[in-house]
Design a protein around this motif. Structure first.
Motif, PDB file in Angstrom:
ATOM      1  N   LEU A  38       0.820  -1.211   0.000  1.00  0.00           N
ATOM      2  CA  LEU A  38       0.000   0.000   0.000  1.00  0.00           C
ATOM      3  C   LEU A  38       0.854   1.261   0.000  1.00  0.00           C
ATOM      4  O   LEU A  38       0.462   2.272  -0.569  1.00  0.00           O
ATOM      5  CB  LEU A  38      -0.924   0.029   1.220  1.00  0.00           C
ATOM      6  CG  LEU A  38      -1.990  -1.045   1.316  1.00  0.00           C
ATOM      7  CD1 LEU A  38      -2.749  -0.916   2.632  1.00  0.00           C
ATOM      8  CD2 LEU A  38      -2.942  -0.965   0.134  1.00  0.00           C
ATOM      9  N   ALA A  39       2.011   1.201   0.678  1.00  0.00           N
ATOM     10  CA  ALA A  39       2.864   2.386   0.783  1.00  0.00           C
ATOM     11  C   ALA A  39       4.307   1.970   1.056  1.00  0.00           C
ATOM     12  O   ALA A  39       4.555   1.001   1.771  1.00  0.00           O
ATOM     13  CB  ALA A  39       2.374   3.289   1.908  1.00  0.00           C
ATOM     14  N   ALA A  61      -5.959   4.916  -2.018  1.00  0.00           N
ATOM     15  CA  ALA A  61      -4.877   3.949  -1.783  1.00  0.00           C
ATOM     16  C   ALA A  61      -5.376   2.682  -1.096  1.00  0.00           C
ATOM     17  O   ALA A  61      -4.783   1.618  -1.249  1.00  0.00           O
ATOM     18  CB  ALA A  61      -3.759   4.591  -0.962  1.00  0.00           C
ATOM     19  N   ALA A  77       2.149   6.679   3.735  1.00  0.00           N
ATOM     20  CA  ALA A  77       1.239   6.308   4.818  1.00  0.00           C
ATOM     21  C   ALA A  77       1.748   6.910   6.118  1.00  0.00           C
ATOM     22  O   ALA A  77       2.955   6.991   6.347  1.00  0.00           O
ATOM     23  CB  ALA A  77       1.141   4.800   4.961  1.00  0.00           C
ATOM     24  N   LEU A 111      -3.847   7.113   4.618  1.00  0.00           N
ATOM     25  CA  LEU A 111      -3.313   6.945   3.261  1.00  0.00           C
ATOM     26  C   LEU A 111      -3.973   7.959   2.336  1.00  0.00           C
ATOM     27  O   LEU A 111      -5.078   8.428   2.624  1.00  0.00           O
ATOM     28  CB  LEU A 111      -3.648   5.543   2.736  1.00  0.00           C
ATOM     29  CG  LEU A 111      -3.092   4.360   3.509  1.00  0.00           C
ATOM     30  CD1 LEU A 111      -3.968   3.135   3.322  1.00  0.00           C
ATOM     31  CD2 LEU A 111      -1.683   4.075   3.030  1.00  0.00           C
ATOM     32  N   ASP A 143      -7.841   7.996   2.955  1.00  0.00           N
ATOM     33  CA  ASP A 143      -8.409   6.725   3.386  1.00  0.00           C
ATOM     34  C   ASP A 143      -7.831   6.442   4.761  1.00  0.00           C
ATOM     35  O   ASP A 143      -6.624   6.592   4.972  1.00  0.00           O
ATOM     36  CB  ASP A 143      -8.040   5.582   2.435  1.00  0.00           C
ATOM     37  CG  ASP A 143      -8.779   5.647   1.118  1.00  0.00           C
ATOM     38  OD1 ASP A 143      -9.758   6.410   0.999  1.00  0.00           O
ATOM     39  OD2 ASP A 143      -8.367   4.926   0.185  1.00  0.00           O
ATOM     40  N   ASP A 160       1.635   9.592  -3.408  1.00  0.00           N
ATOM     41  CA  ASP A 160       0.760   8.442  -3.638  1.00  0.00           C
ATOM     42  C   ASP A 160       1.168   7.207  -2.851  1.00  0.00           C
ATOM     43  O   ASP A 160       0.319   6.405  -2.480  1.00  0.00           O
ATOM     44  CB  ASP A 160       0.719   8.086  -5.132  1.00  0.00           C
ATOM     45  CG  ASP A 160      -0.044   9.114  -5.949  1.00  0.00           C
ATOM     46  OD1 ASP A 160      -0.836   9.879  -5.365  1.00  0.00           O
ATOM     47  OD2 ASP A 160       0.152   9.131  -7.171  1.00  0.00           O
ATOM     48  N   ASP A 161       2.456   7.031  -2.587  1.00  0.00           N
ATOM     49  CA  ASP A 161       2.927   5.830  -1.877  1.00  0.00           C
ATOM     50  C   ASP A 161       3.251   6.122  -0.408  1.00  0.00           C
ATOM     51  O   ASP A 161       4.081   5.474   0.199  1.00  0.00           O
ATOM     52  CB  ASP A 161       4.130   5.221  -2.584  1.00  0.00           C
ATOM     53  CG  ASP A 161       5.331   6.147  -2.624  1.00  0.00           C
ATOM     54  OD1 ASP A 161       5.167   7.362  -2.393  1.00  0.00           O
ATOM     55  OD2 ASP A 161       6.444   5.657  -2.868  1.00  0.00           O
TER      56      ASP A 161
END
Length: 120
Positions: A14-15, A101, A42, A97, A65, A39-40
């Motif tokens: 996810l990240a 994501a 967390a 996130l 999110d 974008d990547d």
């Protein structure tokens, strides 16, 4: 450090740019006053024990999110809107996130932080 989602025998990252909010100040600040996140990215909030925990989006100008976890299992997932979002759930960790994501993450899935410990 990376954040990994496991569901049905499959795994996806996810990240890869993960920060942890471990201090009282870092937990209070969260994502406030940032203009955006990659974008990547967390942000992970870790706590000693599960209890009801809330998030707000005051001074956060982008949607996110949010995942509430107990021992890595997702207990709640919610998209929080910029500025006005509010969410709560039972957790010993919360993950923030970028919006979208966590698409595909469901309650009951496993989300784990892997790699070296980093604090923010």
């Amino acid at each position: 450090m990376r954040l990994v989602h496991r569901h049905g025998g499959r795994e996806r990252v996810l990240a890869t740019r993960v920060e942890t909010a471990d201090s009282v100040l870092a937990k209070a600040r969260g994502l406030m006053f940032r203009r955006s996140v990659l974008d990547d990215y967390a942000l992970v909030f870790r706590f000693d024990a599960p209890t009801t925990r809330s998030l707000h989006m005051v001074f956060v100008p982008f949607s996110i999110d949010a995942l509430w976890l107990i021992e890595g299992e997702v207990t709640r997932k919610r998209r929080l809107r910029a500025w006005t979002g509010l969410g709560w759930g039972t957790a010993d960790a919360i993950v923030e996130l970028p919006a979208g994501a966590a698409d595909g993450v469901e309650e009951g899935d496993v989300v784990r932080l892997e790699g070296a410990r980093e604090s923010g």
